[in-house]
Design an enzyme around this catalytic site. Structure first.
Site, mmCIF file in Angstrom:
data_model
loop_
_atom_site.group_PDB
_atom_site.id
_atom_site.type_symbol
_atom_site.label_atom_id
_atom_site.label_comp_id
_atom_site.label_asym_id
_atom_site.label_seq_id
_atom_site.Cartn_x
_atom_site.Cartn_y
_atom_site.Cartn_z
ATOM 1 N N PHE A 66 29.813 30.999 39.311
ATOM 2 C CA PHE A 66 29.921 30.257 40.549
ATOM 3 C C PHE A 66 29.249 31.110 41.932
ATOM 4 O O PHE A 66 28.495 30.632 42.422
ATOM 5 C CB PHE A 66 31.428 29.919 40.781
ATOM 6 C CG PHE A 66 31.701 29.655 42.131
ATOM 7 C CD1 PHE A 66 31.182 28.787 42.967
ATOM 8 C CD2 PHE A 66 33.002 30.244 42.790
ATOM 9 C CE1 PHE A 66 31.427 28.683 44.580
ATOM 10 C CE2 PHE A 66 33.268 30.124 44.076
ATOM 11 C CZ PHE A 66 32.489 29.435 44.975
ATOM 12 N N GLY A 68 29.938 31.621 32.932
ATOM 13 C CA GLY A 68 28.959 30.914 33.589
ATOM 14 C C GLY A 68 28.119 29.819 32.805
ATOM 15 O O GLY A 68 28.385 29.519 31.731
ATOM 16 N N LEU A 123 28.935 41.044 38.597
ATOM 17 C CA LEU A 123 29.745 39.930 38.847
ATOM 18 C C LEU A 123 30.198 39.481 37.779
ATOM 19 O O LEU A 123 30.547 38.297 37.609
ATOM 20 C CB LEU A 123 29.148 38.787 39.718
ATOM 21 C CG LEU A 123 28.963 39.105 41.234
ATOM 22 C CD1 LEU A 123 27.556 39.619 41.523
ATOM 23 C CD2 LEU A 123 28.743 37.599 42.038
ATOM 24 N N ASN A 127 28.489 50.260 31.215
ATOM 25 C CA ASN A 127 26.931 49.867 31.065
ATOM 26 C C ASN A 127 26.036 49.864 32.155
ATOM 27 O O ASN A 127 25.018 50.239 32.241
ATOM 28 C CB ASN A 127 27.058 48.697 29.908
ATOM 29 C CG ASN A 127 27.584 49.149 28.667
ATOM 30 O OD1 ASN A 127 27.692 50.316 28.405
ATOM 31 N ND2 ASN A 127 27.922 48.025 27.781
ATOM 32 N N TYR A 175 42.999 41.443 34.229
ATOM 33 C CA TYR A 175 41.954 41.201 35.242
ATOM 34 C C TYR A 175 42.349 42.462 36.509
ATOM 35 O O TYR A 175 41.400 43.187 36.816
ATOM 36 C CB TYR A 175 41.982 39.621 35.772
ATOM 37 C CG TYR A 175 41.254 39.658 36.996
ATOM 38 C CD1 TYR A 175 39.927 39.353 36.576
ATOM 39 C CD2 TYR A 175 41.650 39.180 37.979
ATOM 40 C CE1 TYR A 175 38.663 39.038 37.547
ATOM 41 C CE2 TYR A 175 40.608 38.777 39.191
ATOM 42 C CZ TYR A 175 39.261 38.874 38.892
ATOM 43 O OH TYR A 175 38.364 38.754 39.750
#
Length: 344
Positions: A19, A44, A84, A110, A156
């Site tokens: 988004f 996504g 993101l 990474n 999260y």
């Protein structure tokens, strides 16, 4: 010449099909940058980028950032890296909590190592969830939060806290030039209708005539930022040339209750949907409002799109996604039209 001073920017956007990521890619292309999207398409959506695929300055690579980066990425040079890459809605990040945590930690490592190797400026999209269910209101960047490290949201919340730790360690050690933003509730076109966040839930339920579900008594508060404002903040933060500012809140400080949001959506959609109350989820924050003094001072940034204006621009998007007609189509949003590829 600084790390971010390039005649032609080549930008990597991890999570660029999401988004916020797809809206950011649209902005970067419009600004003339070359953009490479890296996304595993867990949350996504390829269609978020469909309107941009005609640009010769866009490339899209399917890959999971928890795995070693492919040669298609490491073999290029980047001036800027936006991270993101993580599901952001509770149903999505709780569906595979192990992967969520590893995306925050391994994925960040990474991408930070890539930034180190290429001397690219790195921006981490962190979250207001690092404040947990806050005891301090509004939330300033120096508040350390009230987070459950064992609850269902911890994958999260703690993952993003660990990602911030990694980013600032790389910066302190001179390994990468880092910027960190803490994103508060954001809404707008290209949200997944099924992502489970409050704005998408309420609008979709109103448009389809389903009961609108609120949690608790609806008195918990949120502060909603339109995605155009959020993207402007991301771009300004990436371009910031001063000393390491620490984390910077990006969000709209106009606080309202969930019940107030529901009333506005019902009025704008002219929906007759009833409202149904469900139990408050575990660790759901009661109040959420950013203090954006740091963003104002450092970036000259503040939200410009009011909630009413933003909802009028967002409701038609969801109506189209659902194949529904909506009275909202008769409203002018007041937002400038996007002509991303006009300069190609």
């Amino acid at each position: 010449m600084g790390m971010a001073s390039r005649a032609r920017e080549r930008v990597l956007v991890a999570g660029g099909a999401g988004f916020i990521g797809s809206n950011l890619c649209e902005r970067l292309l419009g600004d003339g940058a070359e953009v490479v999207v890296l996304d595993n398409f867990q949350t996504g959506r390829p269609e978020n980028l469909d309107h941009l695929r005609g640009s010769p300055r866009l490339d899209c690579i399917a890959h999971d950032v928890t795995e070693p980066l492919p040669a298609a990425i490491t073999g290029r040079s980047f001036s800027h890296i936006y991270n993101l890459a993580c599901p952001a809605s509770p149903p999505a990040y709780q569906a595979d909590p192990e992967h969520t945590l590893l995306t925050c930690v391994l994925g960040s490592r990474n991408l930070l190592r890539l930034a180190e190797a290429q001397r690219a400026r790195y921006l981490l999209s962190s979250t207001s969830e690092v404040y947990g269910d806050p005891e301090v209101h509004p939330q300033r960047e120096d508040y350390r939060g009230w987070v459950s490290c064992t609850g269902p949201r911890a994958c999260y919340d703690e993952g993003k806290r660990a990602a911030e730790t990694l980013a600032f360690d790389f910066d302190r050690m001179g390994r990468a030039e880092v910027r960190v933003v803490r994103i508060f509730n954001t809404y707008g076109p290209r949200m997944d209708p099924e992502d489970g966040r409050v704005v998408s839930n309420v609008i979709c339920q109103a448009l389809t005539g389903q009961p609108i579900t609120i949690y608790g008594d609806g008195s918990q508060t949120r502060s909603f930022c339109h995605v155009d404002d959020l993207v402007e903040g991301l771009v300004r933060m990436m371009a910031y040339e001063g000393l390491q500012p620490g984390p910077v809140n990006l969000g709209n400080p106009n606080e309202l209750t969930v019940s107030d949001l529901v009333e506005r959506v019902l009025r704008l959609t002219r929906s007759g949907s009833p409202v149904t109350a469900l139990p408050l989820p575990q660790d759901d924050p009661r109040r959420r409002k950013p203090d954006i003094a740091r963003a104002r001072a450092l970036l000259g940034w503040a939200p410009r799109v009011g909630l009413e204006e933003g909802l009028k621009a967002t409701i038609p998007y969801f109506a189209a996604e659902l194949g529904r007609e909506s009275p909202a189509f008769r409203f002018g949003s007041g937002l400038a039209p996007r002509e991303v590829l006009a300069a190609e």
